[in-house]
Scaffold this motif. Structure first.
Motif, PDB file in Angstrom:
ATOM      1  N   THR A   1       0.820  -1.214   0.000  1.00 13.11           N
ATOM      2  CA  THR A   1       0.000   0.000   0.000  1.00 13.11           C
ATOM      3  C   THR A   1       0.853   1.263   0.000  1.00 13.11           C
ATOM      4  O   THR A   1       2.078   1.205   0.190  1.00 13.11           O
ATOM      5  N   ASP A   2       0.175   2.404  -0.161  1.00 15.24           N
ATOM      6  CA  ASP A   2       0.857   3.697  -0.119  1.00 15.24           C
ATOM      7  C   ASP A   2       1.470   3.945   1.259  1.00 15.24           C
ATOM      8  O   ASP A   2       2.552   4.523   1.366  1.00 15.24           O
ATOM      9  N   SER A   3       0.789   3.488   2.332  1.00 13.17           N
ATOM     10  CA  SER A   3       1.355   3.694   3.681  1.00 13.17           C
ATOM     11  C   SER A   3       2.624   2.872   3.863  1.00 13.17           C
ATOM     12  O   SER A   3       3.572   3.317   4.512  1.00 13.17           O
ATOM     13  N   HIS A   4       2.670   1.675   3.277  1.00 16.13           N
ATOM     14  CA  HIS A   4       3.902   0.879   3.331  1.00 16.13           C
ATOM     15  C   HIS A   4       5.031   1.603   2.600  1.00 16.13           C
ATOM     16  O   HIS A   4       6.174   1.633   3.066  1.00 16.13           O
ATOM     17  N   LYS A   5       4.701   2.162   1.450  1.00 20.16           N
ATOM     18  CA  LYS A   5       5.711   2.892   0.678  1.00 20.16           C
ATOM     19  C   LYS A   5       6.222   4.089   1.468  1.00 20.16           C
ATOM     20  O   LYS A   5       7.420   4.355   1.497  1.00 20.16           O
ATOM     21  N   THR A   6       5.317   4.812   2.115  1.00 21.50           N
ATOM     22  CA  THR A   6       5.714   5.971   2.925  1.00 21.50           C
ATOM     23  C   THR A   6       6.662   5.548   4.044  1.00 21.50           C
ATOM     24  O   THR A   6       7.671   6.215   4.301  1.00 21.50           O
ATOM     25  N   LYS A   7       6.341   4.438   4.722  1.00 20.77           N
ATOM     26  CA  LYS A   7       7.213   3.938   5.787  1.00 20.77           C
ATOM     27  C   LYS A   7       8.606   3.623   5.234  1.00 20.77           C
ATOM     28  O   LYS A   7       9.614   3.969   5.853  1.00 20.77           O
ATOM     29  N   LEU A   8       8.652   2.966   4.095  1.00 19.28           N
ATOM     30  CA  LEU A   8       9.949   2.635   3.507  1.00 19.28           C
ATOM     31  C   LEU A   8      10.712   3.886   3.087  1.00 19.28           C
ATOM     32  O   LEU A   8      11.934   3.967   3.254  1.00 19.28           O
ATOM     33  N   ASP A   9       9.991   4.856   2.552  1.00 16.76           N
ATOM     34  CA  ASP A   9      10.639   6.100   2.139  1.00 16.76           C
ATOM     35  C   ASP A   9      11.228   6.859   3.321  1.00 16.76           C
ATOM     36  O   ASP A   9      12.193   7.606   3.161  1.00 16.76           O
ATOM     37  N   ASN A  10      10.644   6.689   4.502  1.00 14.51           N
ATOM     38  CA  ASN A  10      11.101   7.419   5.690  1.00 14.51           C
ATOM     39  C   ASN A  10      12.236   6.727   6.439  1.00 14.51           C
ATOM     40  O   ASN A  10      12.752   7.280   7.407  1.00 14.51           O
ATOM     41  N   ILE A  11      12.611   5.544   6.022  1.00 17.62           N
ATOM     42  CA  ILE A  11      13.746   4.865   6.659  1.00 17.62           C
ATOM     43  C   ILE A  11      15.027   5.535   6.186  1.00 17.62           C
ATOM     44  O   ILE A  11      15.237   5.749   4.997  1.00 17.62           O
ATOM     45  N   THR A  12      15.868   5.876   7.121  1.00 23.34           N
ATOM     46  CA  THR A  12      17.135   6.517   6.767  1.00 23.34           C
ATOM     47  C   THR A  12      18.282   5.551   7.008  1.00 23.34           C
ATOM     48  O   THR A  12      18.217   4.690   7.883  1.00 23.34           O
ATOM     49  N   GLU A  13      19.295   5.721   6.227  1.00 20.72           N
ATOM     50  CA  GLU A  13      20.462   4.862   6.347  1.00 20.72           C
ATOM     51  C   GLU A  13      21.278   5.291   7.564  1.00 20.72           C
ATOM     52  O   GLU A  13      21.513   6.480   7.796  1.00 20.72           O
ATOM     53  N   ALA A  14      21.694   4.298   8.351  1.00 22.07           N
ATOM     54  CA  ALA A  14      22.495   4.594   9.547  1.00 22.07           C
ATOM     55  C   ALA A  14      23.890   5.032   9.117  1.00 22.07           C
ATOM     56  O   ALA A  14      24.492   4.438   8.236  1.00 22.07           O
ATOM     57  N   THR A  15      24.392   6.082   9.760  1.00 27.58           N
ATOM     58  CA  THR A  15      25.740   6.558   9.438  1.00 27.58           C
ATOM     59  C   THR A  15      26.750   6.100  10.488  1.00 27.58           C
ATOM     60  O   THR A  15      27.937   6.083  10.232  1.00 27.58           O
ATOM     61  N   ASP A  16      26.245   5.699  11.644  1.00 28.37           N
ATOM     62  CA  ASP A  16      27.137   5.256  12.726  1.00 28.37           C
ATOM     63  C   ASP A  16      26.606   3.948  13.278  1.00 28.37           C
ATOM     64  O   ASP A  16      25.469   3.873  13.738  1.00 28.37           O
ATOM     65  N   ILE A  17      27.395   2.903  13.219  1.00 30.75           N
ATOM     66  CA  ILE A  17      26.938   1.607  13.698  1.00 30.75           C
ATOM     67  C   ILE A  17      27.561   1.242  15.055  1.00 30.75           C
ATOM     68  O   ILE A  17      27.500   0.107  15.483  1.00 30.75           O
ATOM     69  N   THR A  18      28.108   2.209  15.762  1.00 26.66           N
ATOM     70  CA  THR A  18      28.766   1.947  17.042  1.00 26.66           C
ATOM     71  C   THR A  18      27.805   1.323  18.040  1.00 26.66           C
ATOM     72  O   THR A  18      28.131   0.314  18.702  1.00 26.66           O
ATOM     73  N   SER A  19      26.620   1.905  18.189  1.00 27.52           N
ATOM     74  CA  SER A  19      25.651   1.366  19.165  1.00 27.52           C
ATOM     75  C   SER A  19      25.202  -0.034  18.752  1.00 27.52           C
ATOM     76  O   SER A  19      24.995  -0.900  19.607  1.00 27.52           O
ATOM     77  N   PHE A  20      25.069  -0.268  17.453  1.00 23.45           N
ATOM     78  CA  PHE A  20      24.647  -1.585  16.990  1.00 23.45           C
ATOM     79  C   PHE A  20      25.730  -2.620  17.326  1.00 23.45           C
ATOM     80  O   PHE A  20      25.440  -3.696  17.840  1.00 23.45           O
ATOM     81  N   THR A  21      26.984  -2.305  17.014  1.00 26.02           N
ATOM     82  CA  THR A  21      28.047  -3.281  17.274  1.00 26.02           C
ATOM     83  C   THR A  21      28.212  -3.514  18.766  1.00 26.02           C
ATOM     84  O   THR A  21      28.492  -4.641  19.185  1.00 26.02           O
ATOM     85  N   ALA A  22      28.020  -2.488  19.574  1.00 30.04           N
ATOM     86  CA  ALA A  22      28.119  -2.670  21.024  1.00 30.04           C
ATOM     87  C   ALA A  22      26.992  -3.590  21.512  1.00 30.04           C
ATOM     88  O   ALA A  22      27.230  -4.483  22.344  1.00 30.04           O
ATOM     89  N   ALA A  23      25.764  -3.413  20.972  1.00 31.05           N
ATOM     90  CA  ALA A  23      24.662  -4.262  21.367  1.00 31.05           C
ATOM     91  C   ALA A  23      24.905  -5.695  20.911  1.00 31.05           C
ATOM     92  O   ALA A  23      24.607  -6.653  21.630  1.00 31.05           O
ATOM     93  N   LEU A  24      25.455  -5.851  19.724  1.00 30.74           N
ATOM     94  CA  LEU A  24      25.736  -7.190  19.215  1.00 30.74           C
ATOM     95  C   LEU A  24      26.798  -7.854  20.052  1.00 30.74           C
ATOM     96  O   LEU A  24      26.674  -9.034  20.422  1.00 30.74           O
ATOM     97  N   ASP A  25      27.873  -7.101  20.373  1.00 37.42           N
ATOM     98  CA  ASP A  25      28.929  -7.678  21.216  1.00 37.42           C
ATOM     99  C   ASP A  25      28.366  -8.085  22.574  1.00 37.42           C
ATOM    100  O   ASP A  25      28.735  -9.130  23.111  1.00 37.42           O
ATOM    101  N   GLY A  26      27.459  -7.260  23.122  1.00 40.66           N
ATOM    102  CA  GLY A  26      26.863  -7.596  24.421  1.00 40.66           C
ATOM    103  C   GLY A  26      26.005  -8.843  24.336  1.00 40.66           C
ATOM    104  O   GLY A  26      25.988  -9.668  25.252  1.00 40.66           O
ATOM    105  N   ALA A  27      25.307  -9.004  23.240  1.00 40.08           N
ATOM    106  CA  ALA A  27      24.436 -10.183  23.099  1.00 40.08           C
ATOM    107  C   ALA A  27      25.239 -11.444  22.877  1.00 40.08           C
ATOM    108  O   ALA A  27      24.838 -12.527  23.295  1.00 40.08           O
ATOM    109  N   LEU A  28      26.385 -11.330  22.258  1.00 39.34           N
ATOM    110  CA  LEU A  28      27.215 -12.502  21.983  1.00 39.34           C
ATOM    111  C   LEU A  28      28.115 -12.880  23.158  1.00 39.34           C
ATOM    112  O   LEU A  28      28.643 -13.977  23.188  1.00 39.34           O
ATOM    113  N   ALA A  29      28.309 -11.972  24.107  1.00 43.40           N
ATOM    114  CA  ALA A  29      29.221 -12.241  25.221  1.00 43.40           C
ATOM    115  C   ALA A  29      28.653 -13.220  26.204  1.00 43.40           C
ATOM    116  O   ALA A  29      27.553 -13.564  26.303  1.00 43.40           O
TER     117      ALA A  29
END
Length: 158
Positions: free
Chosen positions: A130-158
């Motif tokens: 639907t158009d609302s699905h398209k709007t949601k996808l259009d509003n997703i922005t690309e992450a420029t910093d993955i520091t918090s993601f890698t820290a969360a991943l490292d914490g989950a794997l530890a």
């Protein structure tokens, strides 16, 4: 380079014309073609059979019913009437008893956007995008910093 007079050119043309005429004699051509494998000429009865096939009974698409030619129409002849944008096409079939085209009571096979959508969504594992699905996808922005993601991943794997 030789020069030819008009009389010589006319004579050469006559010789060439005569040879072409003899080489393209219909009987001679038919015999030559028939001698080729899988190249037989069509017979009169085959031609008559082909001309009676369904495809020859469609007379075309016209703007009005009165524009459909009745001359040459036979049982099974049919035509479509489409007045243009904003009007649906209608099928008319020749009535030999009334000597006129009458509107078909059946529908002309065709698809609408709604019928395609209904058919598509009736299949398993298909969903409407639907158009609302398209709007949601259009509003997703690309992450420029993955520091918090890698820290969360490292914490989950530890």
């Amino acid at each position: 380079m030789p020069y030819y007079t008009q009389a010589q050119i006319d004579n050469i043309g006559a010789v060439i014309g005569d040879r072409v005429s003899k080489a393209t004699n219909p009987t001679k051509l038919a015999t030559a073609i028939d001698a080729l494998p899988d190249r037989n000429l069509i017979t009169d009865s085959e031609r008559a059979k082909l001309s009676s096939l369904e495809g020859t009974k469609f007379l075309g698409t016209f703007l009005t019913v009165s524009a459909i030619p009745t001359v040459g129409a036979v049982a099974g002849s049919y035509a479509d009437v489409d007045a243009g944008v904003g009007s649906d096409a209608e099928r008319y079939i020749y009535d030999v008893n009334a000597n006129k085209f009458v509107k078909s009571v059946s529908q002309i096979a065709g698809e609408t956007a709604a019928s395609i959508k209904t058919k598509y969504e009736s299949n398993a594992n298909t969903n409407a995008f639907t158009d609302s699905h398209k709007t949601k996808l259009d509003n997703i922005t690309e992450a420029t910093d993955i520091t918090s993601f890698t820290a969360a991943l490292d914490g989950a794997l530890a």
